[in-house]
Design a protein around this motif. Sequence first.
Motif, mmCIF file in Angstrom:
data_model
loop_
_atom_site.group_PDB
_atom_site.id
_atom_site.type_symbol
_atom_site.label_atom_id
_atom_site.label_comp_id
_atom_site.label_asym_id
_atom_site.label_seq_id
_atom_site.Cartn_x
_atom_site.Cartn_y
_atom_site.Cartn_z
ATOM 1 N N ILE A 118 0.837 -1.200 0.000
ATOM 2 C CA ILE A 118 0.000 0.000 0.000
ATOM 3 C C ILE A 118 0.872 1.250 0.000
ATOM 4 C CG2 ILE A 118 -1.741 1.274 1.300
ATOM 5 C CD1 ILE A 118 -2.698 -1.475 2.362
ATOM 6 N N ALA A 119 1.910 1.249 0.823
ATOM 7 C CA ALA A 119 2.812 2.399 0.879
ATOM 8 C C ALA A 119 3.565 2.562 -0.435
ATOM 9 C CB ALA A 119 3.788 2.245 2.043
ATOM 10 N N PHE A 120 3.945 1.454 -1.054
ATOM 11 C CA PHE A 120 4.648 1.510 -2.338
ATOM 12 C C PHE A 120 3.772 2.122 -3.422
ATOM 13 C CE2 PHE A 120 5.465 -0.666 -6.435
ATOM 14 C CZ PHE A 120 6.727 -0.157 -6.694
ATOM 15 N N ILE A 121 2.537 1.672 -3.505
ATOM 16 C CA ILE A 121 1.616 2.199 -4.524
ATOM 17 C C ILE A 121 1.335 3.677 -4.277
ATOM 18 C CG2 ILE A 121 -0.751 2.059 -5.388
ATOM 19 C CD1 ILE A 121 -0.540 -0.982 -4.918
ATOM 20 N N SER A 122 1.116 4.041 -3.019
ATOM 21 C CA SER A 122 0.844 5.438 -2.686
ATOM 22 C C SER A 122 2.062 6.317 -2.987
ATOM 23 C CB SER A 122 0.446 5.552 -1.224
ATOM 24 O OG SER A 122 0.269 6.883 -0.861
ATOM 25 N N PHE A 123 3.250 5.830 -2.647
ATOM 26 C CA PHE A 123 4.471 6.604 -2.880
ATOM 27 C C PHE A 123 4.724 6.804 -4.370
ATOM 28 C CE2 PHE A 123 9.153 6.656 -3.432
ATOM 29 C CZ PHE A 123 9.396 7.879 -2.838
ATOM 30 N N THR A 124 4.597 5.740 -5.152
ATOM 31 C CA THR A 124 4.844 5.889 -6.591
ATOM 32 C C THR A 124 3.749 6.730 -7.251
ATOM 33 O OG1 THR A 124 3.818 3.728 -6.961
ATOM 34 C CG2 THR A 124 6.225 3.806 -6.866
ATOM 35 N N SER A 125 2.530 6.651 -6.732
ATOM 36 C CA SER A 125 1.460 7.514 -7.255
ATOM 37 C C SER A 125 1.744 8.975 -6.942
ATOM 38 C CB SER A 125 0.115 7.116 -6.664
ATOM 39 O OG SER A 125 -0.213 5.806 -7.003
ATOM 40 N N GLY A 126 2.205 9.251 -5.728
ATOM 41 C CA GLY A 126 2.567 10.616 -5.365
ATOM 42 C C GLY A 126 3.738 11.131 -6.185
ATOM 43 N N LEU A 127 4.703 10.266 -6.436
ATOM 44 C CA LEU A 127 5.855 10.646 -7.256
ATOM 45 C C LEU A 127 5.421 10.939 -8.689
ATOM 46 C CD1 LEU A 127 8.975 10.918 -7.226
ATOM 47 C CD2 LEU A 127 9.069 8.531 -7.923
ATOM 48 N N THR A 128 4.567 10.104 -9.232
ATOM 49 C CA THR A 128 4.060 10.312 -10.594
ATOM 50 C C THR A 128 3.257 11.605 -10.689
ATOM 51 O OG1 THR A 128 3.974 7.920 -10.908
ATOM 52 C CG2 THR A 128 2.713 9.280 -12.445
ATOM 53 N N LEU A 129 2.360 11.817 -9.736
ATOM 54 C CA LEU A 129 1.573 13.046 -9.717
ATOM 55 C C LEU A 129 2.480 14.268 -9.546
ATOM 56 C CD1 LEU A 129 -1.241 14.330 -9.766
ATOM 57 C CD2 LEU A 129 -1.289 14.041 -7.280
ATOM 58 N N GLY A 130 3.512 14.137 -8.722
ATOM 59 C CA GLY A 130 4.459 15.238 -8.547
ATOM 60 C C GLY A 130 5.176 15.597 -9.832
ATOM 61 N N PHE A 131 5.597 14.587 -10.594
ATOM 62 C CA PHE A 131 6.259 14.866 -11.872
ATOM 63 C C PHE A 131 5.290 15.498 -12.874
ATOM 64 C CE2 PHE A 131 9.832 11.988 -10.753
ATOM 65 C CZ PHE A 131 10.852 12.870 -11.044
ATOM 66 N N ILE A 132 4.065 15.016 -12.894
ATOM 67 C CA ILE A 132 3.075 15.594 -13.810
ATOM 68 C C ILE A 132 2.841 17.061 -13.470
ATOM 69 C CG2 ILE A 132 0.632 15.541 -14.449
ATOM 70 C CD1 ILE A 132 0.838 12.449 -14.169
ATOM 71 N N LEU A 133 2.671 17.362 -12.193
ATOM 72 C CA LEU A 133 2.441 18.744 -11.785
ATOM 73 C C LEU A 133 3.691 19.611 -11.949
ATOM 74 C CD1 LEU A 133 0.166 18.205 -8.676
ATOM 75 C CD2 LEU A 133 -0.481 18.974 -10.955
ATOM 76 N N MET A 134 4.877 19.003 -11.824
ATOM 77 C CA MET A 134 6.110 19.752 -12.064
ATOM 78 C C MET A 134 6.185 20.179 -13.531
ATOM 79 S SD MET A 134 10.116 18.683 -11.738
ATOM 80 C CE MET A 134 10.199 17.873 -13.321
ATOM 81 N N PHE A 135 5.907 19.247 -14.441
ATOM 82 C CA PHE A 135 5.922 19.602 -15.859
ATOM 83 C C PHE A 135 4.844 20.619 -16.185
ATOM 84 C CE2 PHE A 135 8.238 15.506 -16.447
ATOM 85 C CZ PHE A 135 9.353 16.046 -17.034
ATOM 86 N N ASN A 136 3.692 20.500 -15.554
ATOM 87 C CA ASN A 136 2.620 21.466 -15.768
ATOM 88 C C ASN A 136 3.047 22.856 -15.302
ATOM 89 O OD1 ASN A 136 0.113 22.500 -16.406
ATOM 90 N ND2 ASN A 136 -0.757 21.964 -14.425
ATOM 91 N N ALA A 137 3.691 22.947 -14.145
ATOM 92 C CA ALA A 137 4.144 24.243 -13.642
ATOM 93 C C ALA A 137 5.265 24.811 -14.510
ATOM 94 C CB ALA A 137 4.615 24.116 -12.195
ATOM 95 N N LEU A 138 6.132 23.942 -15.019
ATOM 96 C CA LEU A 138 7.210 24.420 -15.879
ATOM 97 C C LEU A 138 6.676 24.946 -17.211
ATOM 98 C CD1 LEU A 138 9.938 21.688 -15.296
ATOM 99 C CD2 LEU A 138 9.992 24.052 -14.509
ATOM 100 N N LEU A 139 5.610 24.336 -17.694
ATOM 101 C CA LEU A 139 5.053 24.752 -18.983
ATOM 102 C C LEU A 139 4.135 25.960 -18.883
ATOM 103 C CD1 LEU A 139 4.271 21.283 -20.567
ATOM 104 C CD2 LEU A 139 6.067 22.874 -21.224
ATOM 105 N N SER A 140 3.569 26.204 -17.717
ATOM 106 C CA SER A 140 2.669 27.355 -17.575
ATOM 107 C C SER A 140 3.488 28.632 -17.417
ATOM 108 C CB SER A 140 1.744 27.164 -16.382
ATOM 109 O OG SER A 140 2.488 27.134 -15.195
ATOM 110 N N ASN A 141 2.884 29.731 -17.727
ATOM 111 C CA ASN A 141 3.564 31.016 -17.660
ATOM 112 C C ASN A 141 3.370 31.610 -16.264
ATOM 113 O OD1 ASN A 141 4.868 33.369 -18.217
ATOM 114 N ND2 ASN A 141 3.303 34.160 -19.619
#
Length: 127
Positions: free
Chosen positions: A65-88
């Motif tokens: 459960i912790a593994f799935i939650s951690f990798t989901s948080g990491l994936t969501l973090g990368f998605i939001l990082m790219f979104n923030a980098l692409l936004s003005n």
Amino acid sequence: MFKLERKNFWVIGLCVAVLSFILFAVGMNVYSTTGLNTGNYMAYMGFSLIVGAVTAVLVYFRLKIAFISFTSGLTLGFILMFNALLSNLSGWGDLAGVLNLMMFTILGLVVGLLIQFVYYLFKKFKK
């Protein structure tokens, strides 16, 4: 449901560390507005090694459960990082992206460990 194999913990940790470094370095190198130097890449490598080590520990102790939650948080973090980098965000996209990545990675780990602990207590007291 997948089964976490203890013998493969180092492979999974290493894959997550390498993939994390590549995503972090490429994202910041391509989409960042600031220049990058050796210190930046060392920081990316340090973060990636920490993420890989945490993943390896979660797999080694079979905390699904912790593994799935951690990798989901990491994936969501990368998605939001790219979104923030692409936004003005007038120059604040780099900081917002890195903060998103760190925040959601830590949040995924903490929430996963709490749910894993509650699940452990539930199984223990159910018997």
